[in-house]
Scaffold this active site. Structure first.
Site, PDB file in Angstrom:
ATOM      1  N   ASP A 129       1.964  40.441 -22.256  1.00 55.85           N
ATOM      2  CA  ASP A 129       0.896  39.394 -22.538  1.00 55.85           C
ATOM      3  C   ASP A 129      -0.362  40.081 -22.849  1.00 55.85           C
ATOM      4  OD1 ASP A 129      -0.377  36.949 -22.417  1.00 55.85           O
ATOM      5  OD2 ASP A 129      -0.865  37.169 -20.190  1.00 55.85           O
TER       6      ASP A 129
ATOM      7  N   GLU B 185       3.489  37.941 -26.860  1.00 56.84           N
ATOM      8  CA  GLU B 185       2.972  36.779 -27.251  1.00 56.84           C
ATOM      9  C   GLU B 185       2.052  36.766 -28.470  1.00 56.84           C
ATOM     10  OE1 GLU B 185       1.321  33.536 -23.915  1.00 56.84           O
ATOM     11  OE2 GLU B 185      -0.461  34.738 -24.675  1.00 56.84           O
TER      12      GLU B 185
ATOM     13  N   ASP C 254      -1.467  37.419 -15.509  1.00 59.29           N
ATOM     14  CA  ASP C 254      -0.659  37.980 -16.719  1.00 59.29           C
ATOM     15  C   ASP C 254       0.524  38.644 -16.687  1.00 59.29           C
ATOM     16  OD1 ASP C 254      -3.770  38.158 -18.086  1.00 59.29           O
ATOM     17  OD2 ASP C 254      -3.959  38.606 -16.224  1.00 59.29           O
TER      18      ASP C 254
END
Length: 158
Positions: free
Chosen positions: A7, A67, A140
Site C-alpha cells: 500500500d 494498489e 496501511d
C-alpha cells in the site's frame, strides 16, 4: 506461493506478506515503512527503497501486488504517492518479480464482495480470512494484506 502486498505512501508504506497454498491463505508478516515528514523527499524515497529491499530479501515473495494510484482531489498527495509507488515498482523489477496492480474498489470487491465497503469491514474480513487474533494495525499494513489477498483471489494462485 508467497505474495507481498504493498500500500504505497510517502509517509507510510504498508506491506503484508501472505502465503497461498492449496487454496488456503496464511498471514506471514505485516508492517510499515515510515519516513519523517521533515526529511527531504529524496531521502524519504531512498528509505522506502532500502527498507522494501530488506523486506523482499527476507521473505522472498514470488509475486508482488500493489494498489493502483487513485486520483482524488489532492493532486500534491497523488504526486508524492506516485513517487513512492515508482520506488515500489522499481524494487519489484530489480528483483524480477511479477506485479499485479489493483484499484481500491477491486480490492474491496475481492475481500468483502462489495466495491464500496467501509474500511472497518475490510479490516474485519482481512482478520477473518487470515485467521488472525486481531485486526492488523496500522491501517496501511491491513490494507497491504488486503491487496495481497486480492491478488491471490484474482490470480487463482495455488
Amino acid at each position: 506461493m508467497i505474495i507481498l502486498g504493498l500500500d504505497p505512501g510517502t509517509a507510510t508504506t504498508g506491506y503484508g506478506v501472505v502465503k497461498y497454498l492449496r487454496g488456503r491463505l496464511t498471514g506471514i508478516c505485516y508492517g510499515t515503512i515510515t519516513t519523517p515528514a521533515e526529511d527531504p523527499m529524496s531521502k524519504r524515497l531512498l528509505t522506502i527503497y532500502e527498507e522494501l529491499g530488506q523486506v523482499i530479501d527476507r521473505f522472498r515473495p514470488d509475486e508482488i501486488a500493489i494498489e493502483k494510484l487513485f486520483f482524488g482531489r489532492n493532486t500534491t498527495t497523488a504526486i508524492t504517492v506516485g513517487q513512492a509507488r515508482g520506488i515500489l515498482l522499481l524494487q519489484a523489477e530489480m528483483h524480477h518479480l511479477p506485479v499485479g496492480e489493483y484499484t481500491p474498489m477491486q480490492v474491496k470487491r475481492a475481500i468483502v464482495g462489495y466495491g464500496m465497503a467501509e474500511k472497518k469491514q475490510m479490516q474485519r474480513m482481512v482478520r477473518e480470512i487470515l485467521k488472525l487474533d486481531y485486526i492488523p494495525k496500522p491501517d496501511d499494513a491491513a490494507d497491504a494484506l488486503g491487496i495481497a489477498i486480492c491478488h491471490a483471489h484474482m490470480r487463482g494462485a495455488g
